[in-house]
Design a protein around this motif. Structure first.
Motif, PDB file in Angstrom:
ATOM      1  N   TYR A 105       0.821  -1.210   0.000  1.00  0.00           N
ATOM      2  CA  TYR A 105       0.000   0.000   0.000  1.00  0.00           C
ATOM      3  C   TYR A 105       0.854   1.259   0.000  1.00  0.00           C
ATOM      4  CZ  TYR A 105      -3.389  -3.513   1.438  1.00  0.00           C
ATOM      5  OH  TYR A 105      -4.167  -4.635   1.500  1.00  0.00           O
ATOM      6  N   GLY A 106       1.956   1.240   0.750  1.00  0.00           N
ATOM      7  CA  GLY A 106       2.856   2.394   0.729  1.00  0.00           C
ATOM      8  C   GLY A 106       3.457   2.628  -0.637  1.00  0.00           C
ATOM      9  N   PHE A 107       3.776   1.552  -1.347  1.00  0.00           N
ATOM     10  CA  PHE A 107       4.320   1.668  -2.700  1.00  0.00           C
ATOM     11  C   PHE A 107       3.285   2.291  -3.634  1.00  0.00           C
ATOM     12  CE2 PHE A 107       5.071  -0.011  -6.950  1.00  0.00           C
ATOM     13  CZ  PHE A 107       6.412   0.283  -7.136  1.00  0.00           C
ATOM     14  N   ILE A 108       2.017   1.916  -3.452  1.00  0.00           N
ATOM     15  CA  ILE A 108       0.962   2.468  -4.300  1.00  0.00           C
ATOM     16  C   ILE A 108       0.745   3.947  -4.019  1.00  0.00           C
ATOM     17  CG2 ILE A 108      -1.513   2.342  -4.801  1.00  0.00           C
ATOM     18  CD1 ILE A 108      -1.382  -0.648  -4.260  1.00  0.00           C
ATOM     19  N   LEU A 109       0.779   4.340  -2.757  1.00  0.00           N
ATOM     20  CA  LEU A 109       0.467   5.709  -2.375  1.00  0.00           C
ATOM     21  C   LEU A 109       1.621   6.671  -2.600  1.00  0.00           C
ATOM     22  CD1 LEU A 109      -1.508   5.048   0.934  1.00  0.00           C
ATOM     23  CD2 LEU A 109      -2.441   5.593  -1.320  1.00  0.00           C
ATOM     24  N   THR A 110       2.838   6.209  -2.474  1.00  0.00           N
ATOM     25  CA  THR A 110       3.992   7.104  -2.624  1.00  0.00           C
ATOM     26  C   THR A 110       4.501   7.207  -4.060  1.00  0.00           C
ATOM     27  OG1 THR A 110       5.465   5.266  -2.018  1.00  0.00           O
ATOM     28  CG2 THR A 110       4.763   6.755  -0.257  1.00  0.00           C
ATOM     29  N   PHE A 132       8.000  19.636  -3.712  1.00  0.00           N
ATOM     30  CA  PHE A 132       6.540  19.671  -3.810  1.00  0.00           C
ATOM     31  C   PHE A 132       5.929  18.282  -3.951  1.00  0.00           C
ATOM     32  CE2 PHE A 132       8.037  23.708  -5.635  1.00  0.00           C
ATOM     33  CZ  PHE A 132       7.381  24.602  -4.814  1.00  0.00           C
ATOM     34  N   ARG A 133       6.738  17.251  -3.878  1.00  0.00           N
ATOM     35  CA  ARG A 133       6.240  15.897  -4.143  1.00  0.00           C
ATOM     36  C   ARG A 133       5.143  15.481  -3.152  1.00  0.00           C
ATOM     37  NH1 ARG A 133       7.784  11.242  -6.777  1.00  0.00           N
ATOM     38  NH2 ARG A 133       7.131   9.312  -5.767  1.00  0.00           N
ATOM     39  N   ASN A 134       5.366  15.683  -1.860  1.00  0.00           N
ATOM     40  CA  ASN A 134       4.375  15.285  -0.852  1.00  0.00           C
ATOM     41  C   ASN A 134       3.061  16.059  -1.006  1.00  0.00           C
ATOM     42  OD1 ASN A 134       6.144  13.447   0.308  1.00  0.00           O
ATOM     43  ND2 ASN A 134       6.979  14.961   1.734  1.00  0.00           N
ATOM     44  N   PHE A 135       3.183  17.327  -1.372  1.00  0.00           N
ATOM     45  CA  PHE A 135       1.972  18.132  -1.576  1.00  0.00           C
ATOM     46  C   PHE A 135       1.115  17.567  -2.703  1.00  0.00           C
ATOM     47  CE2 PHE A 135       0.043  21.566  -4.111  1.00  0.00           C
ATOM     48  CZ  PHE A 135      -0.908  22.016  -3.200  1.00  0.00           C
ATOM     49  N   PHE A 136       1.741  17.253  -3.824  1.00  0.00           N
ATOM     50  CA  PHE A 136       0.965  16.743  -4.956  1.00  0.00           C
ATOM     51  C   PHE A 136       0.485  15.314  -4.723  1.00  0.00           C
ATOM     52  CE2 PHE A 136       3.180  20.215  -7.204  1.00  0.00           C
ATOM     53  CZ  PHE A 136       2.077  20.814  -7.780  1.00  0.00           C
ATOM     54  N   LEU A 137       1.198  14.557  -3.912  1.00  0.00           N
ATOM     55  CA  LEU A 137       0.689  13.240  -3.530  1.00  0.00           C
ATOM     56  C   LEU A 137      -0.627  13.373  -2.775  1.00  0.00           C
ATOM     57  CD1 LEU A 137       3.902  11.313  -2.358  1.00  0.00           C
ATOM     58  CD2 LEU A 137       2.460  10.775  -4.331  1.00  0.00           C
ATOM     59  N   ILE A 138      -0.681  14.327  -1.853  1.00  0.00           N
ATOM     60  CA  ILE A 138      -1.918  14.565  -1.101  1.00  0.00           C
ATOM     61  C   ILE A 138      -3.020  15.052  -2.029  1.00  0.00           C
ATOM     62  CG2 ILE A 138      -2.954  15.954   0.726  1.00  0.00           C
ATOM     63  CD1 ILE A 138      -0.247  15.992   2.104  1.00  0.00           C
ATOM     64  N   VAL A 139      -2.673  15.918  -2.967  1.00  0.00           N
ATOM     65  CA  VAL A 139      -3.678  16.467  -3.884  1.00  0.00           C
ATOM     66  C   VAL A 139      -4.280  15.375  -4.759  1.00  0.00           C
ATOM     67  CG1 VAL A 139      -4.001  17.981  -5.883  1.00  0.00           C
ATOM     68  CG2 VAL A 139      -2.706  18.789  -3.901  1.00  0.00           C
ATOM     69  N   PHE A 140      -3.436  14.542  -5.367  1.00  0.00           N
ATOM     70  CA  PHE A 140      -3.940  13.518  -6.282  1.00  0.00           C
ATOM     71  C   PHE A 140      -4.762  12.463  -5.554  1.00  0.00           C
ATOM     72  CE2 PHE A 140      -0.654  15.049  -9.286  1.00  0.00           C
ATOM     73  CZ  PHE A 140      -1.428  15.109 -10.426  1.00  0.00           C
ATOM     74  N   HIS A 141      -4.279  12.000  -4.405  1.00  0.00           N
ATOM     75  CA  HIS A 141      -5.039  10.996  -3.672  1.00  0.00           C
ATOM     76  C   HIS A 141      -6.263  11.601  -2.985  1.00  0.00           C
ATOM     77  CE1 HIS A 141      -2.112   7.962  -4.525  1.00  0.00           C
ATOM     78  NE2 HIS A 141      -1.147   8.570  -3.880  1.00  0.00           N
ATOM     79  N   GLY A 142      -6.151  12.865  -2.594  1.00  0.00           N
ATOM     80  CA  GLY A 142      -7.307  13.518  -1.974  1.00  0.00           C
ATOM     81  C   GLY A 142      -8.431  13.781  -2.950  1.00  0.00           C
ATOM     82  N   ASN A 143      -8.110  13.920  -4.237  1.00  0.00           N
ATOM     83  CA  ASN A 143      -9.163  14.135  -5.237  1.00  0.00           C
ATOM     84  C   ASN A 143     -10.169  12.996  -5.250  1.00  0.00           C
ATOM     85  OD1 ASN A 143      -8.709  16.644  -6.359  1.00  0.00           O
ATOM     86  ND2 ASN A 143      -7.159  15.909  -7.772  1.00  0.00           N
ATOM     87  N   LEU A 173      -7.298   8.387 -11.641  1.00  0.00           N
ATOM     88  CA  LEU A 173      -6.398   8.983 -10.659  1.00  0.00           C
ATOM     89  C   LEU A 173      -5.507   7.982  -9.938  1.00  0.00           C
ATOM     90  CD1 LEU A 173      -8.866  11.588  -9.104  1.00  0.00           C
ATOM     91  CD2 LEU A 173      -7.079  12.004 -10.790  1.00  0.00           C
ATOM     92  N   LYS A 174      -5.654   6.689 -10.183  1.00  0.00           N
ATOM     93  CA  LYS A 174      -4.809   5.732  -9.482  1.00  0.00           C
ATOM     94  C   LYS A 174      -3.378   5.823  -9.987  1.00  0.00           C
ATOM     95  CE  LYS A 174      -5.597   1.418 -10.102  1.00  0.00           C
ATOM     96  NZ  LYS A 174      -6.266   0.113 -10.285  1.00  0.00           N
TER      97      LYS A 174
END
Length: 276
Positions: A105-110, A132-143, A173-174
Motif C-alpha cells: 500500500y505504501g508503494f501504491i500511495l507514494t 513539492f512531491r508530498n503536496f501533490f501526492l496529497i492532492v492527487f489521492h485527496g481528489n 487517478l490511481k
C-alpha cells in the motif's frame, strides 16, 4: 479481496452498502410519493384510508435495511482479520505487517516507481520538484476522497451506477492504472444502456478509445524500443486517454441525472392532469 490486492477498490464499499440497504438501481424515491398520489387520485374513493395506504407505501420505499449491511460489514471484518493474521504469520521473518504495508500500500500511495504506463502520474512526478512531491501526492489521492461523498449523496438511489462512476474515477487517478481497469467499467456500461441512451458524444468517445488503443503501443514502441521518439510522444496518448475518461464520467452522470429529471417531470405532469 480486490482491496487487499490494489487498495483503490476500498471506495466501492459505499455503493455496496447502498445496494444492500436500498436495493438495486431505481428512480428517485420521491417519485414513489408522486406515484401514490396519482393512484389515489385515479381511485373513485379518495378517502383517508387510501391516503394512509399511500403514506405507508412511501415509508416502505424509503426504509434503509440495516440488517444486510451490518452482516456484510461483520463478515468483511472477519475475513480481513483472517487474511491479516495469515499475512503476519507468513511475513514475520521479513519485517511483519508493517513492512508488508510499506511495500504494498505504501508503494501504491507514494508512487516510487516511475515506469511508463497508461496513467499520467508517472510523467508528472518525474517532472515535479522533490520539494513539492508530498503536496501533490496529497492532492492527487485527496481528489478521489473528495468526490466520494457528493456523488454518494446525489446518486444514492442508483448504487450500481455509483460503483461504475467510482471505478472510472479511480482508473483516472490511481497511481498504476492498467487496461483491465478500462475493461471493467466499459463492460458495466451495458447495465445502463436505457438510461444513457441520450448521452452526448458517444461516437466521439468510441473513436477516442479506439484511437488511443492503437496509438499507445505505437508511441511506446517508438520511444522505448526504437529510440526515435521521446516521453512526450507516449505521454500525449496517456493524457488523451485520461481526458476521454473524464468526458465519459461527466457525460454519463449528466445523462443519468437528465433521465431522472425526465421521470420526475412526467410523473408531475401526470399528477397535475389527474387533479385538473
Amino acid at each position: 479481496m480486490a482491496t487487499h490486492l490494489s487498495l483503490y477498490p476500498a471506495i466501492l464499499i459505499i455503493p455496496v452498502i447502498l445496494l444492500l440497504g436500498y436495493g438495486p438501481d431505481a428512480p428517485p424515491r420521491k417519485l414513489f410519493w408522486q406515484r401514490n398520489r396519482l393512484e389515489v387520485g385515479n381511485s373513485s374513493s379518495s378517502d383517508s384510508y387510501s391516503e394512509e395506504k399511500a403514506k405507508n407505501q412511501l415509508k416502505v420505499a424509503n426504509v434503509f435495511s440495516w440488517r444486510p449491511v451490518v452482516s456484510f460489514l461483520l463478515w468483511t471484518l472477519l475475513w480481513s482479520s483472517y487474511i491479516l493474521v495469515l499475512c503476519s504469520i507468513y511475513v514475520q521473518q521479513y519485517g511483519g505487517l508493517q513492512e508488508l504495508f510499506k511495500r504494498t500500500y505504501g508503494f501504491i500511495l507514494t508512487i516510487q516507481d516511475l515506469s511508463p504506463n497508461i496513467g499520467v502520474l508517472w510523467y508528472f512526478f518525474a517532472e515535479v520538484f522533490d520539494f513539492f512531491r508530498n503536496f501533490f501526492l496529497i492532492v492527487f489521492h485527496g481528489n478521489i476522497l473528495l468526490m466520494l461523498a457528493p456523488l454518494a449523496l446525489r446518486l444514492n438511489h442508483r448504487p450500481c451506477f455509483l460503483a461504475f462512476v467510482y471505478i472510472v474515477i479511480s482508473s483516472i487517478l490511481k497511481s498504476y492504472p492498467s487496461v483491465g481497469d478500462s475493461a471493467l467499467y466499459l463492460g458495466l456500461l451495458g447495465l445502463f444502456a436505457y438510461e444513457l441512451k441520450d448521452m452526448q458524444f458517444s461516437f466521439f468517445l468510441l473513436s477516442g478509445y479506439v484511437g488511443v488503443s492503437l496509438l499507445s503501443p505505437v508511441m511506446h514502441n517508438l520511444w522505448i524500443w526504437r529510440g526515435t521518439g521521446n516521453a512526450n510522444f507516449y505521454f500525449a496518448t496517456a493524457i488523451t486517454y485520461a481526458c476521454f475518461q473524464i468526458i465519459l464520467v461527466v457525460e454519463s452522470v449528466s445523462a443519468m441525472l437528465n433521465h431522472d429529471r425526465t421521470l420526475t417531470k412526467l410523473c408531475t405532469t401526470a399528477v397535475q392532469n389527474v387533479k385538473s
